[in-house]
Write a protein that holds these residues in place. Structure first.
Motif, short mmCIF file in Angstrom:
data_model
loop_
_atom_site.label_atom_id
_atom_site.label_comp_id
_atom_site.label_asym_id
_atom_site.label_seq_id
_atom_site.Cartn_x
_atom_site.Cartn_y
_atom_site.Cartn_z
N MET A 2 10.61 -5.03 11.22
CA MET A 2 10.66 -6.02 10.15
C MET A 2 9.90 -5.54 8.91
SD MET A 2 11.59 -9.11 9.17
CE MET A 2 11.12 -9.88 7.64
N HIS A 3 8.75 -4.85 9.11
CA HIS A 3 7.99 -4.38 7.95
C HIS A 3 8.57 -3.08 7.40
CE1 HIS A 3 6.35 -2.05 11.16
NE2 HIS A 3 5.52 -1.40 10.40
N GLU A 4 9.63 -2.56 8.04
CA GLU A 4 10.29 -1.35 7.54
C GLU A 4 10.79 -1.55 6.11
OE1 GLU A 4 10.47 -2.31 10.62
OE2 GLU A 4 10.07 -0.55 11.83
N LEU A 5 11.23 -2.78 5.82
CA LEU A 5 11.76 -3.05 4.49
C LEU A 5 10.64 -2.93 3.44
CD1 LEU A 5 14.58 -3.76 3.40
CD2 LEU A 5 13.81 -6.13 3.28
N SER A 6 9.45 -3.45 3.76
CA SER A 6 8.38 -3.34 2.75
C SER A 6 7.89 -1.89 2.65
CB SER A 6 7.23 -4.33 3.01
OG SER A 6 6.78 -4.30 4.31
N LEU A 7 7.99 -1.13 3.74
CA LEU A 7 7.64 0.29 3.66
C LEU A 7 8.65 1.04 2.79
CD1 LEU A 7 6.59 0.92 7.37
CD2 LEU A 7 5.08 0.81 5.38
N THR A 31 -0.58 -17.81 2.47
CA THR A 31 0.78 -17.93 3.01
C THR A 31 1.62 -16.81 2.42
OG1 THR A 31 1.18 -19.60 1.33
CG2 THR A 31 0.84 -20.39 3.54
N THR A 32 2.23 -16.04 3.30
CA THR A 32 2.94 -14.84 2.87
C THR A 32 4.36 -15.16 2.41
OG1 THR A 32 3.77 -14.38 5.06
CG2 THR A 32 1.63 -13.42 4.48
N GLY A 33 4.82 -16.38 2.66
CA GLY A 33 6.16 -16.78 2.23
C GLY A 33 7.26 -15.94 2.86
N GLY A 34 7.07 -15.53 4.08
CA GLY A 34 8.12 -14.78 4.78
C GLY A 34 7.66 -13.44 5.29
N ALA A 35 6.69 -12.81 4.61
CA ALA A 35 6.26 -11.48 5.06
C ALA A 35 5.60 -11.59 6.43
CB ALA A 35 5.32 -10.85 4.05
N CYS A 36 5.84 -10.58 7.26
CA CYS A 36 5.45 -10.63 8.66
C CYS A 36 4.03 -10.13 8.90
CB CYS A 36 6.45 -9.81 9.47
SG CYS A 36 6.75 -8.19 8.71
N HIS A 37 3.30 -9.81 7.84
CA HIS A 37 1.96 -9.24 8.01
C HIS A 37 1.13 -9.53 6.77
CE1 HIS A 37 4.46 -6.31 5.84
NE2 HIS A 37 3.36 -6.13 5.12
N LEU A 38 -0.18 -9.40 6.89
CA LEU A 38 -1.05 -9.42 5.72
C LEU A 38 -1.19 -7.99 5.24
CD1 LEU A 38 -3.96 -11.80 6.84
CD2 LEU A 38 -2.04 -12.34 5.32
N ASP A 39 -1.36 -7.79 3.92
CA ASP A 39 -1.71 -6.46 3.44
C ASP A 39 -3.01 -6.55 2.65
OD1 ASP A 39 -1.17 -7.16 0.75
OD2 ASP A 39 0.93 -6.62 0.96
N ALA A 40 -3.53 -5.40 2.26
CA ALA A 40 -4.86 -5.35 1.66
C ALA A 40 -4.92 -6.08 0.32
CB ALA A 40 -5.30 -3.90 1.49
N HIS A 41 -3.79 -6.12 -0.41
CA HIS A 41 -3.81 -6.77 -1.71
C HIS A 41 -3.93 -8.29 -1.60
CE1 HIS A 41 -2.11 -2.81 -2.70
NE2 HIS A 41 -2.84 -2.96 -3.78
N ILE A 42 -3.16 -8.86 -0.68
CA ILE A 42 -3.21 -10.32 -0.54
C ILE A 42 -4.58 -10.73 0.04
CG2 ILE A 42 -1.94 -10.35 1.66
CD1 ILE A 42 -0.75 -13.01 0.85
N VAL A 43 -5.12 -9.90 0.92
CA VAL A 43 -6.44 -10.21 1.50
C VAL A 43 -7.52 -10.15 0.42
CG1 VAL A 43 -8.22 -9.34 3.07
CG2 VAL A 43 -5.89 -9.66 3.88
N HIS A 44 -7.36 -9.25 -0.53
CA HIS A 44 -8.34 -9.19 -1.62
C HIS A 44 -8.38 -10.52 -2.38
CE1 HIS A 44 -11.05 -7.54 -4.52
NE2 HIS A 44 -10.26 -7.95 -5.49
N LYS A 45 -7.19 -11.06 -2.66
CA LYS A 45 -7.14 -12.37 -3.32
C LYS A 45 -7.85 -13.41 -2.46
CE LYS A 45 -2.70 -11.68 -5.53
NZ LYS A 45 -1.29 -11.89 -5.24
N GLY A 46 -7.62 -13.34 -1.16
CA GLY A 46 -8.24 -14.27 -0.23
C GLY A 46 -9.76 -14.19 -0.28
N ILE A 47 -10.29 -12.96 -0.33
CA ILE A 47 -11.75 -12.78 -0.36
C ILE A 47 -12.31 -13.38 -1.65
CG2 ILE A 47 -13.63 -11.10 -0.36
CD1 ILE A 47 -11.67 -9.16 1.08
N ARG A 48 -11.61 -13.14 -2.77
CA ARG A 48 -12.10 -13.65 -4.06
C ARG A 48 -12.11 -15.19 -4.06
NH1 ARG A 48 -12.54 -10.18 -8.37
NH2 ARG A 48 -13.74 -11.93 -9.15
#
Lengths: 114, 243
Positions: free
Chosen positions: A1-6, B103-120
């Motif tokens: 699923m994350h292949e698309l974002s990669l 809330t990622t609005g569909g994305a299946c994971h957190l990434d470092a950029h969204i977490v940075h916003k969360g920390i702030r």
């Protein structure tokens, strides 16, 4: 699923390079997908094919994927082996077990442009 | 740039193109942001823990019980990741803990950029004394979150008894990249065909250095050990930061 974002990450890196080098067309993109990256290669390729159509520079480019063999390192003596399985006993020291060694990255190797 | 007239290299100075060697990791940008986040979290004085598991393994319940066990002793902050809703954050907020829902609005994971916003955002809820533990509850998924570093010091993977003891073998990367393995809902063992030994053996085969705990949020089984581990780790971490 994350292949698309990669694949999306890959496209933006390639587009940046194309702009940096003032290239009009990307011909070939070479990528190495590590054996422990957890990436489904077919989905990644599919993602690239779909997303590359959205930009004039990448439309029609060829994605070349290298998939190196898995290698393992002994947890105890540190020797590295190919052609083994995770958790096998170490053929050298017979003491440690083999764990995955490297190869969990996706690396953009090169881009051919004109 | 052209040295004689300062032109930007257009026209006759056009760069030659052909095959450009790059050799850069695809997640390099995410990892650089994660590294930045880690330093940021260290400035707050906190040790950060990224919780990864499938949906319904008991991440939020684990947090609730951990917060209760450390109430009045350690200052805890939480970043919740979900595809939709504030429900998890509401549960944590009910305990009076600073919390941010991403809330990622569909994305299946957190990434470092969204977490940075969360920390702030979390920072605005903190007083000047900072934090001791920062938990980041990832989107429920045993596959995708594994590839994205967030800036955590520690990664903990949860596996609940109803999911089955074959999961470490089936989803190896989650167990290979974590430092802690928590089996949750152990009070359900009598009702399921789950072997703790198999789950722990498979996980250890993938990652011999894993710390392991068998927890039940219902009976409180082994929470003393888990909370003691966090206390010790925080002590060690503070000593390292001091040096």
């Amino acid at each position: 699923m994350h292949e698309l974002s990669l694949a999306q990450n890959l496209i933006s890196q390639v587009l940046n390079l194309a702009r940096e080098h003032q290239a009009k067309k990307v011909l070939r993109v070479s990528v190495e997908i590590g054996p422990f990256s957890g990436v489904v290669v077919d989905s990644f390729r599919f993602g690239y094919e779909v997303l590359s159509q959205e930009h004039g520079e990448t439309r029609g480019s060829v994605l070349e994927i290298r998939e190196p063999e898995q290698s393992f390192r002994c947890f105890s003596c540190g020797h590295v082996f190919n052609g083994k399985k995770m958790g096998d006993p170490c053929p050298d020291c017979k003491e440690g077990t083999l764990v995955a060694w490297g190869g969990d990255d996706i690396i953009l190797l090169s881009v051919e442009m004109e | 740039m052209c040295e004689s007239c300062g032109c930007q290299g257009q026209g006759s100075f056009k760069k030659e193109i052909g095959v450009i060697e790059v050799n850069q990791r695809l997640l390099a940008a995410n990892d650089a942001q994660a590294e930045f986040n880690r330093h940021y979290i260290e400035k707050l004085g906190a040790l950060s823990i990224n919780l990864i598991s499938s949906p319904g393994s008991g991440k939020t319940t684990l947090l609730e019980k951990t917060i209760d066990a450390l109430a009045g002793e350690l200052r805890i902050g939480v970043i919740e990741g979900d595809i939709e809703t504030e429900r998890d954050a509401d549960r944590i907020r009910a305990r009076g803990i600073p919390v941010v829902q991403l809330t990622t609005g569909g994305a299946c994971h957190l990434d470092a950029h969204i977490v940075h916003k969360g920390i702030r955002t979390l920072e605005t809820q903190l007083d000047r004394t900072g934090l001791d533990l920062l938990f980041i509850e990832n989107v429920g998924n045993l596959v995708c979150p594994v590839s994205f570093k967030l800036g955590e010091h520690l990664r903990a993977v949860l596996l609940s008894v109803p999911e089955g003891s074959d999961k470490p073998a089936k989803y190896p990367k989650a167990f290979m990249t974590s430092q802690v393995f928590l089996i949750t809902k152990t009070d359900l063992v009598p009702y399921f065909d789950f072997s703790m030994e198999e789950a722990e053996r498979e996980a250890t085969r993938l990652n011999p250095g894993l710390e392991k705990f068998r927890l039940s949020s219902v009976t409180g089984e082994n929470f003393d050990a888990w909370v003691g581990y966090l206390r010790n780790l925080l002590k060690k971490y503070r000593n390292i930061l001091k040096d």
